[in-house]
Design a protein around this motif. Structure first.
Motif, mmCIF file in Angstrom:
data_model
loop_
_atom_site.group_PDB
_atom_site.id
_atom_site.type_symbol
_atom_site.label_atom_id
_atom_site.label_comp_id
_atom_site.label_asym_id
_atom_site.label_seq_id
_atom_site.Cartn_x
_atom_site.Cartn_y
_atom_site.Cartn_z
ATOM 1 N N SER A 1 -2.059 4.611 34.504
ATOM 2 C CA SER A 1 -2.542 3.406 35.154
ATOM 3 C C SER A 1 -2.710 3.629 36.650
ATOM 4 O O SER A 1 -1.933 4.354 37.262
ATOM 5 C CB SER A 1 -1.538 2.263 34.925
ATOM 6 N N GLU B 1 1.537 -1.334 34.262
ATOM 7 C CA GLU B 1 1.583 -1.003 32.841
ATOM 8 C C GLU B 1 2.995 -0.690 32.360
ATOM 9 O O GLU B 1 3.422 -1.180 31.326
ATOM 10 C CB GLU B 1 0.667 0.190 32.559
ATOM 11 N N CYS B 2 3.691 0.150 33.089
ATOM 12 C CA CYS B 2 4.980 0.626 32.579
ATOM 13 C C CYS B 2 6.151 0.220 33.469
ATOM 14 O O CYS B 2 7.303 0.431 33.095
ATOM 15 C CB CYS B 2 4.950 2.145 32.405
ATOM 16 N N CYS C 1 1.779 7.200 33.554
ATOM 17 C CA CYS C 1 1.270 6.578 32.328
ATOM 18 C C CYS C 1 -0.244 6.492 32.346
ATOM 19 O O CYS C 1 -0.842 6.119 31.352
ATOM 20 C CB CYS C 1 1.893 5.191 32.142
ATOM 21 N N CYS D 1 -0.270 6.425 38.096
ATOM 22 C CA CYS D 1 1.048 6.545 37.501
ATOM 23 C C CYS D 1 1.048 7.646 36.445
ATOM 24 O O CYS D 1 -0.005 8.027 35.939
ATOM 25 C CB CYS D 1 1.417 5.199 36.882
ATOM 26 N N CYS E 1 4.181 -0.055 38.880
ATOM 27 C CA CYS E 1 3.065 0.091 37.946
ATOM 28 C C CYS E 1 2.951 -1.153 37.080
ATOM 29 O O CYS E 1 3.949 -1.627 36.531
ATOM 30 C CB CYS E 1 3.278 1.331 37.080
#
Ligand SMILES: [Zn+2]
Length: 56
Positions: free
Chosen positions: A47, A19-20, A45, A43, A17
């Motif tokens: 994303s 983002e995370c 999160c 994800c 991912c």
């Protein structure tokens, strides 16, 4: 030999991912996007942007 009638696309890859940094097994869809397997396509999160990781 098991086949995968759902996609006919690329075999399984691993993606991270953007983002995370969470890592998922992913499939490459017909648009060339990475889709994490076992989720709704994003994800946890939220994303939907993943970067393919090399097998190494
Ligand atoms: Zn994430």
């Amino acid at each position: 030999m098991a086949t995968d009638p759902d996609t006919g696309g690329e075999p399984e890859h691993v993606g991270e991912c953007e983002e995370c940094g969470r890592v998922y097994p992913v499939q490459v869809d017909n648009d060339g996007d990475l889709r994490p397997i076992g989720t709704s396509g994003t994800c946890v999160c939220g994303s939907a942007a993943f970067v393919a990781l090399s097998p190494d």
